[in-house]
Motif scaffolding. Structure first.
Motif, PDB file in Angstrom:
ATOM      1  N   ALA A   1       1.085  -1.167   0.050  1.00 17.36           N
ATOM      2  CA  ALA A   1      -0.037   0.085   0.099  1.00 17.36           C
ATOM      3  C   ALA A   1       0.825   1.193   0.046  1.00 17.36           C
ATOM      4  O   ALA A   1       0.519   2.389  -0.667  1.00 17.36           O
ATOM      5  N   ALA A   2       1.953   1.010   0.529  1.00 19.59           N
ATOM      6  CA  ALA A   2       2.807   2.396   0.819  1.00 19.59           C
ATOM      7  C   ALA A   2       3.562   2.557  -0.570  1.00 19.59           C
ATOM      8  O   ALA A   2       3.480   3.685  -1.159  1.00 19.59           O
ATOM      9  N   ALA A   3       4.066   1.436  -1.343  1.00 13.87           N
ATOM     10  CA  ALA A   3       4.461   1.655  -2.631  1.00 13.87           C
ATOM     11  C   ALA A   3       3.540   2.182  -3.573  1.00 13.87           C
ATOM     12  O   ALA A   3       3.811   3.209  -4.468  1.00 13.87           O
ATOM     13  N   VAL A   4       2.158   1.711  -3.395  1.00 17.04           N
ATOM     14  CA  VAL A   4       1.164   2.435  -4.506  1.00 17.04           C
ATOM     15  C   VAL A   4       1.004   3.855  -4.327  1.00 17.04           C
ATOM     16  O   VAL A   4       0.898   4.639  -4.980  1.00 17.04           O
TER      17      VAL A   4
ATOM     18  N   LEU B   1       7.219  14.963  -1.030  1.00 17.63           N
ATOM     19  CA  LEU B   1       5.505  15.327  -0.477  1.00 17.63           C
ATOM     20  C   LEU B   1       4.859  14.282   0.070  1.00 17.63           C
ATOM     21  O   LEU B   1       4.201  14.069   0.941  1.00 17.63           O
ATOM     22  N   ARG B   2       4.940  13.212  -0.902  1.00 21.96           N
ATOM     23  CA  ARG B   2       4.272  11.930  -0.582  1.00 21.96           C
ATOM     24  C   ARG B   2       4.882  11.181   0.387  1.00 21.96           C
ATOM     25  O   ARG B   2       4.178  10.337   1.475  1.00 21.96           O
ATOM     26  N   ALA B   3       6.301  11.370   0.640  1.00 21.81           N
ATOM     27  CA  ALA B   3       7.027  10.541   1.537  1.00 21.81           C
ATOM     28  C   ALA B   3       6.659  11.085   2.833  1.00 21.81           C
ATOM     29  O   ALA B   3       6.486  10.455   3.993  1.00 21.81           O
ATOM     30  N   VAL B   4       6.615  12.494   3.243  1.00 22.02           N
ATOM     31  CA  VAL B   4       6.415  13.202   4.176  1.00 22.02           C
ATOM     32  C   VAL B   4       5.084  12.830   4.694  1.00 22.02           C
ATOM     33  O   VAL B   4       4.578  12.262   6.147  1.00 22.02           O
ATOM     34  N   LYS B   5       3.900  12.667   3.948  1.00 20.72           N
ATOM     35  CA  LYS B   5       2.475  12.255   4.255  1.00 20.72           C
ATOM     36  C   LYS B   5       2.456  10.892   4.644  1.00 20.72           C
ATOM     37  O   LYS B   5       1.680  10.407   5.621  1.00 20.72           O
TER      38      LYS B   5
ATOM     39  N   PHE C   1      -3.988  15.064   6.988  1.00 23.13           N
ATOM     40  CA  PHE C   1      -2.965  14.688   6.704  1.00 23.13           C
ATOM     41  C   PHE C   1      -1.950  15.407   5.436  1.00 23.13           C
ATOM     42  O   PHE C   1      -0.752  14.832   5.312  1.00 23.13           O
ATOM     43  N   GLY C   2      -2.585  16.531   5.164  1.00 24.93           N
ATOM     44  CA  GLY C   2      -1.926  17.146   4.095  1.00 24.93           C
ATOM     45  C   GLY C   2      -0.875  18.209   4.335  1.00 24.93           C
ATOM     46  O   GLY C   2      -0.123  18.604   3.593  1.00 24.93           O
ATOM     47  N   GLY C   3      -0.860  18.519   5.706  1.00 30.35           N
ATOM     48  CA  GLY C   3       0.127  19.626   6.257  1.00 30.35           C
ATOM     49  C   GLY C   3       0.922  19.331   7.274  1.00 30.35           C
ATOM     50  O   GLY C   3       1.261  20.126   8.183  1.00 30.35           O
ATOM     51  N   ILE C   4       1.348  18.148   7.067  1.00 29.41           N
ATOM     52  CA  ILE C   4       2.577  17.540   8.022  1.00 29.41           C
ATOM     53  C   ILE C   4       3.589  17.949   7.960  1.00 29.41           C
ATOM     54  O   ILE C   4       4.240  18.071   6.893  1.00 29.41           O
ATOM     55  N   ASP C   5       4.309  18.638   9.024  1.00 30.12           N
ATOM     56  CA  ASP C   5       5.708  19.244   8.830  1.00 30.12           C
ATOM     57  C   ASP C   5       6.748  18.170   8.854  1.00 30.12           C
ATOM     58  O   ASP C   5       6.712  17.223   9.848  1.00 30.12           O
ATOM     59  N   ALA C   6       7.698  18.329   8.214  1.00 27.87           N
ATOM     60  CA  ALA C   6       8.996  17.381   8.026  1.00 27.87           C
ATOM     61  C   ALA C   6       9.652  17.355   9.451  1.00 27.87           C
ATOM     62  O   ALA C   6       9.746  16.178   9.813  1.00 27.87           O
TER      63      ALA C   6
ATOM     64  N   SER D   1       8.672  10.643  15.115  1.00 25.71           N
ATOM     65  CA  SER D   1       9.544   9.283  14.632  1.00 25.71           C
ATOM     66  C   SER D   1      10.430   8.905  15.616  1.00 25.71           C
ATOM     67  O   SER D   1      10.388   7.811  16.250  1.00 25.71           O
ATOM     68  N   LEU D   2      11.327   9.675  16.137  1.00 29.78           N
ATOM     69  CA  LEU D   2      12.385   9.460  17.100  1.00 29.78           C
ATOM     70  C   LEU D   2      11.576   8.975  18.476  1.00 29.78           C
ATOM     71  O   LEU D   2      12.159   7.974  19.029  1.00 29.78           O
TER      72      LEU D   2
END
Length: 314
Positions: free
Chosen positions: A16-19, A35-39, A169-174, A181-182
């Protein structure tokens, strides 16, 4: 504990992530991929946090229709956002960075919930059911205060608050995603090392103490972990009240086990799969004609009523 169902879910999430990343020849544009990777990272963090936090909360409460949102996390988040808009507009305060805002929201939510947990548990002799009742009352108080302040806002100011009422989910800051994540990685490692202890805690306070487990101390530690998980996911994208209920119901149906070595990764992976597949559907097929958060809340609320009607509360 290796299990083919966990491997299947992992493969499904990776597919699903690859798609999601490569749909529409996105690999040809590094900007689109970024952009998609951050989302995608946000979807995974939120899915893991909500799924695992709900399993932990249901283990402590011994009830499968309860989620951490019943403790008032969503109401506190909405009250915080309302107060920020109310104060910043009135005092003309300068805007802060997304990462700083994320850290502030997370810290305030964690601190507030831990204070409530410690005070209530000390006065009620570690009664988790009474703690839940206090959380419901506090959540109602926060919603009332937020509603009162929202009535004092101008329509344009209220629109700013309204944008935070559902997960976005569109405005997530990197940078905020990296911090989340950490923090979550460290917490997940600790939880995984404690999965056998969670199996014993699921038996209840008296049986666990009879087996030599320091139940009261571990209960407070798990409540702190739940506070961190829910605070991070809510501060990152916004409230998702019924996602955990939907995910844990699917997890128990698939795993058919009480072992947390299966329940924890199962719930996290199913939540990730629901979010990634759902976001792909709404962005690529429905072209953002609706909101994924709204559909999840509707399905989760409907499932809540079905479980209550069938009497499946344990």
């Amino acid at each position: 504990m290796a299990d083919r169902r966990v491997f299947f879910l992992t493969f499904a999430v990776l597919t699903a992530a690859a798609v999601f990343l490569l749909w529409g020849n996105a690999w040809q544009s590094s900007y689109v991929l970024k952009l998609r990777a951050v989302k995608l990272g946000g979807l995974i963090c939120v899915g893991l946090s909500v799924g695992i936090a709900t399993v932990l909360f249901q283990t402590l409460s011994n009830n499968r229709v309860l989620t951490p949102s019943i403790m008032g996390f969503d109401a506190l988040f909405l009250l915080m956002k309302t107060v920020v808009v109310f104060v910043s507009v009135g005092l003309s305060l300068p805007p802060v960075s997304a990462a700083a805002g994320f850290l502030a929201d997370t810290a305030v939510m964690i601190a507030a919930t831990l204070v409530v947990f410690v005070l209530v548990l000390r006065r009620t002799r570690q009664d988790i059911q009474l703690l839940i009742l206090v959380g419901v009352i506090i959540g109602l108080l926060f919603r009332t205060l937020a509603g009162f302040l929202q009535r004092l806002l101008d329509p344009s100011e209220f629109a700013m608050v309204q944008a935070d009422m559902f997960a976005q989910f569109g405005g997530i800051d990197a940078q905020a995603l990296l911090i989340a994540s950490l923090l979550l990685t460290l917490l997940f490692v600790w939880l995984w090392r404690s999965h056998r202890v969670l199996d014993v805690m699921a038996l209840g306070r008296d049986p666990a103490r009879a087996l030599g487990l320091p139940f009261d101390q571990l209960q407070l530690q798990l409540l702190a972990a739940i506070a961190v998980l829910v605070s991070v996911s809510t501060a990152l994208v916004g409230p998702l009240a019924f996602l955990g209920l939907l995910v844990t119901a699917l997890t128990h149906s698939l795993m058919q086990s009480h072992h947390h070595a299966l329940l924890l990764p199962g719930a996290g992976l199913i939540a990730c799969l629901v979010l990634i597949a759902g976001q792909t559907l709404f962005e690529r097929v429905l072209h953002l004609e609706s909101s994924l958060a709204v559909v999840i809340e509707f399905c989760g609320g409907l499932l809540f009523l079905i479980l209550l009607a069938k009497g499946k509360i344990k």
